[in-house]
Design a protein around this motif. Sequence first.
Motif, PDB file in Angstrom:
ATOM      1  N   MET A   1       0.849  -1.176   0.000  1.00  0.00           N
ATOM      2  CA  MET A   1       0.000   0.000   0.000  1.00  0.00           C
ATOM      3  C   MET A   1       0.893   1.236   0.000  1.00  0.00           C
ATOM      4  N   PRO A   2       1.151   1.813  -1.154  1.00  0.00           N
ATOM      5  CA  PRO A   2       2.017   2.997  -1.217  1.00  0.00           C
ATOM      6  C   PRO A   2       1.372   4.203  -0.555  1.00  0.00           C
ATOM      7  N   VAL A   3       2.181   4.924   0.193  1.00  0.00           N
ATOM      8  CA  VAL A   3       1.668   6.109   0.866  1.00  0.00           C
ATOM      9  C   VAL A   3       2.360   7.383   0.407  1.00  0.00           C
ATOM     10  N   ALA A   4       3.635   7.263   0.010  1.00  0.00           N
ATOM     11  CA  ALA A   4       4.363   8.459  -0.416  1.00  0.00           C
ATOM     12  C   ALA A   4       3.945   8.841  -1.837  1.00  0.00           C
ATOM     13  N   LYS A   5       3.700  10.116  -2.025  1.00  0.00           N
ATOM     14  CA  LYS A   5       3.361  10.638  -3.332  1.00  0.00           C
ATOM     15  C   LYS A   5       3.909  12.055  -3.382  1.00  0.00           C
ATOM     16  N   LEU A   6       4.599  12.364  -4.445  1.00  0.00           N
ATOM     17  CA  LEU A   6       5.208  13.685  -4.558  1.00  0.00           C
ATOM     18  C   LEU A   6       4.507  14.501  -5.635  1.00  0.00           C
ATOM     19  N   SER A   7       4.660  15.788  -5.535  1.00  0.00           N
ATOM     20  CA  SER A   7       3.973  16.700  -6.456  1.00  0.00           C
ATOM     21  C   SER A   7       4.540  16.597  -7.874  1.00  0.00           C
ATOM     22  N   ARG A   8       3.766  17.055  -8.814  1.00  0.00           N
ATOM     23  CA  ARG A   8       4.193  17.087 -10.213  1.00  0.00           C
ATOM     24  C   ARG A   8       5.439  17.936 -10.363  1.00  0.00           C
ATOM     25  N   GLU A   9       5.537  19.019  -9.591  1.00  0.00           N
ATOM     26  CA  GLU A   9       6.705  19.899  -9.632  1.00  0.00           C
ATOM     27  C   GLU A   9       7.971  19.129  -9.268  1.00  0.00           C
ATOM     28  N   PHE A  10       7.851  18.243  -8.291  1.00  0.00           N
ATOM     29  CA  PHE A  10       8.994  17.426  -7.890  1.00  0.00           C
ATOM     30  C   PHE A  10       9.435  16.546  -9.064  1.00  0.00           C
ATOM     31  N   TYR A  11       8.460  15.932  -9.739  1.00  0.00           N
ATOM     32  CA  TYR A  11       8.768  15.094 -10.904  1.00  0.00           C
ATOM     33  C   TYR A  11       9.414  15.922 -12.011  1.00  0.00           C
ATOM     34  N   GLU A  12       8.908  17.130 -12.246  1.00  0.00           N
ATOM     35  CA  GLU A  12       9.443  17.985 -13.303  1.00  0.00           C
ATOM     36  C   GLU A  12      10.868  18.432 -12.984  1.00  0.00           C
ATOM     37  N   ARG A  13      11.140  18.718 -11.721  1.00  0.00           N
ATOM     38  CA  ARG A  13      12.457  19.206 -11.341  1.00  0.00           C
ATOM     39  C   ARG A  13      13.509  18.100 -11.346  1.00  0.00           C
ATOM     40  N   PHE A  14      13.154  16.905 -10.848  1.00  0.00           N
ATOM     41  CA  PHE A  14      14.161  15.844 -10.690  1.00  0.00           C
ATOM     42  C   PHE A  14      13.993  14.688 -11.669  1.00  0.00           C
ATOM     43  N   GLY A  15      12.934  14.696 -12.440  1.00  0.00           N
ATOM     44  CA  GLY A  15      12.723  13.639 -13.423  1.00  0.00           C
ATOM     45  C   GLY A  15      11.940  12.470 -12.844  1.00  0.00           C
ATOM     46  N   ASP A  16      11.293  11.738 -13.744  1.00  0.00           N
ATOM     47  CA  ASP A  16      10.444  10.632 -13.325  1.00  0.00           C
ATOM     48  C   ASP A  16      11.234   9.512 -12.663  1.00  0.00           C
ATOM     49  N   LYS A  17      12.375   9.166 -13.243  1.00  0.00           N
ATOM     50  CA  LYS A  17      13.153   8.030 -12.737  1.00  0.00           C
ATOM     51  C   LYS A  17      13.617   8.261 -11.302  1.00  0.00           C
ATOM     52  N   LEU A  18      14.241   9.387 -11.051  1.00  0.00           N
ATOM     53  CA  LEU A  18      14.752   9.682  -9.710  1.00  0.00           C
ATOM     54  C   LEU A  18      13.609   9.840  -8.706  1.00  0.00           C
ATOM     55  N   THR A  19      12.556  10.519  -9.112  1.00  0.00           N
ATOM     56  CA  THR A  19      11.418  10.732  -8.216  1.00  0.00           C
ATOM     57  C   THR A  19      10.721   9.414  -7.892  1.00  0.00           C
ATOM     58  N   ASP A  20      10.534   8.559  -8.897  1.00  0.00           N
ATOM     59  CA  ASP A  20       9.933   7.248  -8.636  1.00  0.00           C
ATOM     60  C   ASP A  20      10.808   6.433  -7.689  1.00  0.00           C
ATOM     61  N   GLU A  21      12.115   6.518  -7.877  1.00  0.00           N
ATOM     62  CA  GLU A  21      13.034   5.801  -6.989  1.00  0.00           C
ATOM     63  C   GLU A  21      12.899   6.300  -5.548  1.00  0.00           C
ATOM     64  N   LEU A  22      12.795   7.605  -5.369  1.00  0.00           N
ATOM     65  CA  LEU A  22      12.622   8.179  -4.039  1.00  0.00           C
ATOM     66  C   LEU A  22      11.282   7.749  -3.429  1.00  0.00           C
ATOM     67  N   VAL A  23      10.224   7.789  -4.210  1.00  0.00           N
ATOM     68  CA  VAL A  23       8.901   7.375  -3.732  1.00  0.00           C
ATOM     69  C   VAL A  23       8.935   5.905  -3.316  1.00  0.00           C
ATOM     70  N   ASN A  24       9.550   5.052  -4.128  1.00  0.00           N
ATOM     71  CA  ASN A  24       9.648   3.628  -3.793  1.00  0.00           C
ATOM     72  C   ASN A  24      10.448   3.411  -2.517  1.00  0.00           C
ATOM     73  N   CYS A  25      11.512   4.172  -2.362  1.00  0.00           N
ATOM     74  CA  CYS A  25      12.335   4.073  -1.154  1.00  0.00           C
ATOM     75  C   CYS A  25      11.523   4.499   0.077  1.00  0.00           C
ATOM     76  N   LEU A  26      10.825   5.601  -0.019  1.00  0.00           N
ATOM     77  CA  LEU A  26      10.005   6.072   1.103  1.00  0.00           C
ATOM     78  C   LEU A  26       8.911   5.066   1.445  1.00  0.00           C
ATOM     79  N   ASN A  27       8.304   4.470   0.440  1.00  0.00           N
ATOM     80  CA  ASN A  27       7.269   3.465   0.682  1.00  0.00           C
ATOM     81  C   ASN A  27       7.847   2.211   1.325  1.00  0.00           C
ATOM     82  N   ALA A  28       9.060   1.827   0.923  1.00  0.00           N
ATOM     83  CA  ALA A  28       9.711   0.658   1.525  1.00  0.00           C
ATOM     84  C   ALA A  28      10.030   0.926   2.995  1.00  0.00           C
TER      85      ALA A  28
END
Length: 80
Positions: A1-28
């Motif tokens: 059950m993922p709980v971390a979600k970041l704003s679109r601005e975060f994705y735009e600034r750091f890119g999808d790959k890095l942001t998804d990796e951070l979200v996955n890490c936070l969820n883990a």
Amino acid sequence: MPVAKLSREFYERFGDKLTDELVNCLNAIEGSYRAELRDLFDAHFGRFEEKLERRLADLRVELHSTKADMLSGAWGCGYR
């Protein structure tokens, strides 16, 4: 059950790959904390349940003893 979600601005600034990796890490991390909390809860609840059962058993013994005293007239009220 993922709980971390970041704003679109975060994705735009750091890119999808890095942001998804951070979200996955936070969820883990959150999942790990959740599992640890569940284990701690189970352990503490188990000890509480054991203590409660002991106290209930002691209370039953005390009630049976009091009932026996009352029926034998040990309370001195003269009723049997």
